[in-house]
Motif scaffolding. Structure first.
Motif, short mmCIF file in Angstrom:
data_model
loop_
_atom_site.label_atom_id
_atom_site.label_comp_id
_atom_site.label_asym_id
_atom_site.label_seq_id
_atom_site.Cartn_x
_atom_site.Cartn_y
_atom_site.Cartn_z
N TRP A 83 -15.34 -5.74 16.26
CA TRP A 83 -14.20 -6.04 15.19
C TRP A 83 -14.24 -4.84 14.17
O TRP A 83 -15.21 -4.34 13.88
CB TRP A 83 -14.64 -7.25 14.68
N ARG A 84 -13.08 -4.53 13.80
CA ARG A 84 -12.57 -3.52 13.06
C ARG A 84 -13.27 -3.93 11.41
O ARG A 84 -13.24 -4.95 11.10
CB ARG A 84 -11.01 -3.24 13.02
N THR A 85 -13.68 -2.90 11.14
CA THR A 85 -14.34 -3.03 9.68
C THR A 85 -13.33 -1.98 8.65
O THR A 85 -13.18 -0.70 8.97
CB THR A 85 -15.67 -2.48 9.56
N ARG A 86 -13.05 -2.69 7.72
CA ARG A 86 -12.34 -1.83 6.67
C ARG A 86 -13.35 -1.31 5.61
O ARG A 86 -13.99 -1.95 5.05
CB ARG A 86 -11.38 -2.76 5.93
N ARG A 87 -12.97 -0.02 5.56
CA ARG A 87 -13.81 0.73 4.57
C ARG A 87 -12.97 0.56 3.06
O ARG A 87 -11.80 0.66 2.92
CB ARG A 87 -14.10 2.05 4.89
N LEU A 88 -13.65 1.34 2.22
CA LEU A 88 -13.09 1.33 0.66
C LEU A 88 -11.99 2.26 0.53
O LEU A 88 -11.11 2.04 -0.25
CB LEU A 88 -14.22 1.77 -0.50
N ASP A 89 -11.84 3.45 1.36
CA ASP A 89 -11.01 4.46 1.52
C ASP A 89 -9.50 3.83 2.12
O ASP A 89 -8.82 4.66 2.20
CB ASP A 89 -11.35 5.67 1.94
N GLY A 90 -9.50 2.61 2.60
CA GLY A 90 -8.43 2.16 3.17
C GLY A 90 -8.44 2.49 4.66
O GLY A 90 -7.61 1.77 5.55
N THR A 91 -9.37 3.22 5.35
CA THR A 91 -9.56 3.32 6.89
C THR A 91 -10.20 2.17 7.49
O THR A 91 -10.92 1.37 6.98
CB THR A 91 -10.31 4.67 7.22
N PHE A 92 -9.81 2.00 8.71
CA PHE A 92 -10.43 0.96 9.77
C PHE A 92 -11.34 1.69 10.78
O PHE A 92 -10.97 2.89 11.12
CB PHE A 92 -9.57 0.25 10.45
N PHE A 93 -12.39 0.93 10.90
CA PHE A 93 -13.41 1.59 12.19
C PHE A 93 -13.80 0.33 12.91
O PHE A 93 -14.06 -0.68 12.57
CB PHE A 93 -14.62 2.02 11.35
N SER A 94 -13.79 0.55 14.25
CA SER A 94 -14.29 -0.45 15.28
C SER A 94 -15.16 0.42 16.49
O SER A 94 -15.04 1.65 16.54
CB SER A 94 -13.22 -1.21 15.74
N SER A 95 -15.70 -0.13 17.07
CA SER A 95 -16.69 0.38 18.17
C SER A 95 -16.39 -0.26 19.43
O SER A 95 -15.65 -1.19 19.61
CB SER A 95 -18.29 0.22 17.84
N LYS A 96 -16.94 0.46 20.75
CA LYS A 96 -16.39 -0.21 21.89
C LYS A 96 -17.13 -1.46 22.27
O LYS A 96 -16.92 -2.26 22.94
CB LYS A 96 -16.63 0.77 22.94
N GLU A 97 -18.50 -1.41 21.58
CA GLU A 97 -19.42 -2.71 21.91
C GLU A 97 -20.31 -3.04 20.58
O GLU A 97 -20.27 -2.19 19.74
CB GLU A 97 -20.08 -2.40 23.04
N ASN A 98 -20.80 -4.06 20.71
CA ASN A 98 -21.54 -4.65 19.70
C ASN A 98 -23.09 -4.06 20.01
O ASN A 98 -23.79 -4.55 20.96
CB ASN A 98 -21.83 -6.23 19.67
N ARG A 99 -23.41 -3.50 19.00
CA ARG A 99 -24.75 -2.85 19.29
C ARG A 99 -25.70 -3.25 17.89
O ARG A 99 -25.46 -3.44 16.82
CB ARG A 99 -24.96 -1.30 19.19
N CYS A 100 -27.12 -3.33 18.33
CA CYS A 100 -28.03 -3.66 17.26
C CYS A 100 -29.39 -3.01 17.41
O CYS A 100 -29.72 -2.34 18.61
CB CYS A 100 -28.39 -5.29 17.09
N LEU A 101 -30.34 -3.08 16.51
CA LEU A 101 -31.46 -2.43 16.60
C LEU A 101 -32.64 -3.61 16.48
O LEU A 101 -32.38 -4.47 15.57
CB LEU A 101 -31.88 -1.41 15.61
#
Length: 128
Positions: free
Chosen positions: A67-85
């Motif tokens: 799912w895309r994540t909105r950052r404070l500078d106005g850009t969006f970021f998403s990844s190909k898969e859900n990852r965790c540690l």
């Protein structure tokens, strides 16, 4: 955006390949988890039997989501898969010794997370 029953991929060398979200920790009305949140997971598929066992519950730190994540500078970021540690059940310490890939900037952004996950941040190759 991770909800209950979502499948995630392990991004460390603890031995877990596929994980399933059981519970989202935090407020009791919280429905979704995002980058930097801690959830309760169950291991569904193992790479090798190292420290963990199948069908056991562990805590996990989400490092990237589809799912895309909105950052404070106005850009969006998403990844190909859900990852965790994977984190230990008792004291929430990192179970692995290596992080594969990158971790998101949202984990480093808050002072609380920076102190709590200092070891994980130092293991990561890059932040994106």
């Amino acid at each position: 955006m991770i909800s209950v029953e979502s499948k995630l991929r392990g991004a460390d060398n603890s031995g877990a390949k596929v994980l399933k979200c059981i519970k989202i920790l935090g407020n009791f009305k919280k429905r979704y988890a995002y980058n930097g949140d801690v959830i309760l997971v169950s291991v569904k598929r193992l790479d090798s039997k190292k420290k963990i066992k199948k069908k056991n519950m562990y805590f996990a730190l989400i490092i990237s989501t589809k799912w895309r994540t909105r950052r404070l500078d106005g850009t969006f970021f998403s990844s190909k898969e859900n990852r965790c540690l994977l984190l230990a059940k008792e004291n929430r310490k990192f179970l692995g010794t290596r992080v594969y890939g990158f971790i998101s900037k949202e984990i480093r952004s808050s002072k609380e997370n920076l102190e709590r996950y200092k070891k994980i941040i130092s293991y990561a190759r890059a932040t994106l």
